[in-house]
Structure formats: C-alpha cells, structure tokens
Design an enzyme around this catalytic site. Structure first.
Site, PDB file in Angstrom:
ATOM      1  N   HIS A  30      18.833  -3.872  11.160  1.00 44.51           N
ATOM      2  CA  HIS A  30      17.787  -3.594  12.145  1.00 44.51           C
ATOM      3  C   HIS A  30      16.445  -4.200  11.741  1.00 44.51           C
ATOM      4  O   HIS A  30      16.165  -4.382  10.554  1.00 44.51           O
ATOM      5  CB  HIS A  30      17.680  -2.088  12.477  1.00 44.51           C
ATOM      6  CG  HIS A  30      17.062  -1.212  11.458  1.00 44.51           C
ATOM      7  ND1 HIS A  30      17.533   0.049  11.167  1.00 44.51           N
ATOM      8  CD2 HIS A  30      15.976  -1.370  10.660  1.00 44.51           C
ATOM      9  CE1 HIS A  30      16.768   0.610  10.260  1.00 44.51           C
ATOM     10  NE2 HIS A  30      15.821  -0.225   9.936  1.00 44.51           N
ATOM     11  N   ASP A  81       6.761   0.093  14.779  1.00 40.56           N
ATOM     12  CA  ASP A  81       7.475   1.290  15.220  1.00 40.56           C
ATOM     13  C   ASP A  81       6.832   2.586  14.709  1.00 40.56           C
ATOM     14  O   ASP A  81       5.916   2.560  13.867  1.00 40.56           O
ATOM     15  CB  ASP A  81       8.946   1.217  14.760  1.00 40.56           C
ATOM     16  CG  ASP A  81       9.099   0.796  13.300  1.00 40.56           C
ATOM     17  OD1 ASP A  81       8.091   0.810  12.562  1.00 40.56           O
ATOM     18  OD2 ASP A  81      10.208   0.456  12.892  1.00 40.56           O
ATOM     19  N   GLU A 133      18.117  -0.985  16.545  1.00 41.42           N
ATOM     20  CA  GLU A 133      19.396  -0.714  15.897  1.00 41.42           C
ATOM     21  C   GLU A 133      20.490  -1.617  16.484  1.00 41.42           C
ATOM     22  O   GLU A 133      20.351  -2.133  17.602  1.00 41.42           O
ATOM     23  CB  GLU A 133      19.775   0.757  16.142  1.00 41.42           C
ATOM     24  CG  GLU A 133      18.798   1.766  15.544  1.00 41.42           C
ATOM     25  CD  GLU A 133      18.916   1.916  14.034  1.00 41.42           C
ATOM     26  OE1 GLU A 133      19.265   0.938  13.342  1.00 41.42           O
ATOM     27  OE2 GLU A 133      18.631   3.021  13.533  1.00 41.42           O
TER      28      GLU A 133
HETATM   29  C1  GLP Z   1      12.807   1.424   8.442  1.00 42.64           C
HETATM   30  C2  GLP Z   1      11.774   0.692   9.290  1.00 42.64           C
HETATM   31  C3  GLP Z   1      11.958  -0.802   9.252  1.00 42.64           C
HETATM   32  C4  GLP Z   1      12.197  -1.246   7.833  1.00 42.64           C
HETATM   33  C5  GLP Z   1      13.512  -0.695   7.354  1.00 42.64           C
HETATM   34  C6  GLP Z   1      13.872  -1.089   5.941  1.00 42.64           C
HETATM   35  O1  GLP Z   1      13.812   2.048   9.141  1.00 42.64           O
HETATM   36  N1  GLP Z   1      11.742   1.115  10.629  1.00 42.64           N
HETATM   37  O2  GLP Z   1      10.824  -1.438   9.820  1.00 42.64           O
HETATM   38  O3  GLP Z   1      12.218  -2.645   7.759  1.00 42.64           O
HETATM   39  O4  GLP Z   1      13.489   0.716   7.451  1.00 42.64           O
HETATM   40  O5  GLP Z   1      13.219  -0.272   5.033  1.00 42.64           O
HETATM   41  P1  GLP Z   1      13.152  -0.532   3.487  1.00 42.64           P
HETATM   42  O6  GLP Z   1      12.226  -1.672   3.315  1.00 42.64           O
HETATM   43  O7  GLP Z   1      12.619   0.740   2.918  1.00 42.64           O
HETATM   44  O8  GLP Z   1      14.550  -0.841   3.042  1.00 42.64           O
END
Ligand code: GLP
Length: 241
Positions: free
Chosen positions: A138, A67, A143
């Site tokens: 997600h 993404d 989402e």
């Molecule tokens: C973001 C990304 C995801 C990721 C998620 C969790 O929004 N788009 O790909 O897995 O957050 O992030 P974190 O690992 O910082 O909790």
C-alpha cells in the site's frame, strides 16, 4: 525509475533528505506531499537538523499529507497530524496553516474526502511526493484492491495493516479500522515521487513493486508508470533484487 541503494537506514535517510533539501532550495515555495510511518522518520530528523543549522528555510513551503486515521483527534499521539507535528512541523519554520492532513474527526466520509480533494486542487499540484511502502504494497492507505482508487476516499484497513500498525498502539483493538487517504490518481499527479523503503521485511514486496506486474493488488506497482520516481532503499530492502 531510479533506485538508490543505501547502506543502511541512516544512509537512506540522509539520501532521501538530500532530495527533499534540493527541492526546497530549487523552489522555496514548493508543495511537498508528506508521509508518515517509521520509514520517513530519519529523513525528517535530517531536515530538522539542517534547518537548525540554518541550512534550510521552510517559510514558503506548503505540505499535504497522504492520510489520517478516521476517528482520531489531532492531539491523539497516534494521529498522523500529531506525528507530523512532533517529527517535523514543530521543529522547523513552516507555516502550520499551510500544512494539510485529512480531518480524521469528520464523521461524514464523503464530506471529509471532498474537502481534502478541494485542498489538493487549490494547492495546484504536488512538486515532490514522499512515500513509504506498506508490507502489502500500500501507499498512503491505498490498500490492495480490484481497482486503483482515484481521489481521496475512506478505506477499511486491511487486517495486515492493522497488524503492522498495532505496534504503535497499546493493543490491536485500539487501531482504528478506517482511514482517509489520498487516492492513487492524486499521488500519480505529483511531479516527482520519492519512496523510502527499509528492512528485510520489505524485500519481497519491494521486488513485486519494481519488477512485478502493474496491478491494484500491489498498489505501489502503479509507480512503474510514473515518469519521475526515485526509490531510496537500504541493502536489506533490496536484497531480493
Ligand atoms: C502506514 C502509512 C503509510 C506508510 C506505511 C508503512 O500504514 N499509512 O503511509 O507508508 O504504513 O509504514 P512503515 O514505514 O512504518 O513501515
């Protein structure tokens, strides 16, 4: 579904990186599906370390990211392209022309998504997809919703995602409201999936993902239907299971 219980974040990162390392050794020209967020940072650090020790070769590897924020330039330090460059690509011998991230600067969403789906198709399938897990379940930026979206699409970020990701920006108002993300179908087509999950704040959602009903309200719950999913989580994240 295989679950590896890691002692802590360091252990989790080492275990996850070992799975990626095995993939690269077994198939040097593999296609890696890559993720951003804080969860995979330690995994990337380990890969860089092994590359620097001469133990890993990325010269034939291609990668495709999940993404990108819509509207951020690649050199914006909050863009996912910048994240991938600084955490991984700049430190290994991967050919950057074979590393793909959605084009956040493309204002025409339909065009951006179509282009990305064409890239995914041309690559011919992801061998190993690395995923993090959002607090609302997600994956990528898929989402919670009433349906599982198929291909790459433009999403309005959920308020909880904006809240969770604001820590990386100077203020909440700077967090982009939209993003381009690979769809659930593209993620599910990967031959192998590995999910890294760390921390007590992920324990409740991880329980829903693994033990709850399969529903687009918890997008990652769809992973229960994939034939080869490995979850690498630390004790804190697994504390409710
Ligand atoms: C973001 C990304 C995801 C990721 C998620 C969790 O929004 N788009 O790909 O897995 O957050 O992030 P974190 O690992 O910082 O909790």
């Amino acid at each position: 579904m295989i679950i590896y219980r890691a002692k802590d974040y360091k252990d989790l990162s080492r275990k996850a990186a070992n799975i990626l390392r095995a993939q690269i050794i077994m198939k040097p020209d593999c296609i890696l599906g890559l993720a951003t967020g804080s969860s995979p940072v330690g995994t990337y650090e380990k890969l860089v370390e092994w590359y620097q020790e001469g133990d890993l070769d990325f010269s034939k590897v291609s990668s495709i990211n999940l993404d990108e924020y819509k509207g951020l330039k690649p050199d914006n330090d909050q863009s996912y392209r910048y994240f991938m460059d600084t955490h991984l690509f700049n430190h290994i011998n991967i050919d950057k022309t074979r590393t793909f991230v959605p084009n956040g600067l493309e204002t025409d969403s339909e065009k951006a998504c179509k282009n990305y789906d064409e890239i995914i198709e041309k690559l011919g399938g992801v061998d190993l997809q690395l995923l993090g897990l959002g607090h609302n379940g997600h994956i990528g930026f898929n989402e919670p919703s009433d349906v599982f979206p198929c291909g790459t699409h433009c999403v309005d970020l959920a308020p909880s995602t904006i809240e969770a990701n604001k820590r990386f920006f100077t203020s909440e108002s700077e967090v982009p409201r939209q993003a381009y993300t690979m769809g659930i179908r593209s993620i599910m087509l990967a031959k192998k999936i590995i999910v890294v999950v760390s921390g007590k704040d992920k324990a409740e959602i991880l329980k829903k993902v693994i033990c709850g009903p399969i529903t687009p309200n918890v997008p990652a719950s769809v992973l229960q239907l994939h034939a080869d999913v490995t979850i690498v989580a630390d004790e804190a994240a697994l504390s409710q299971i």
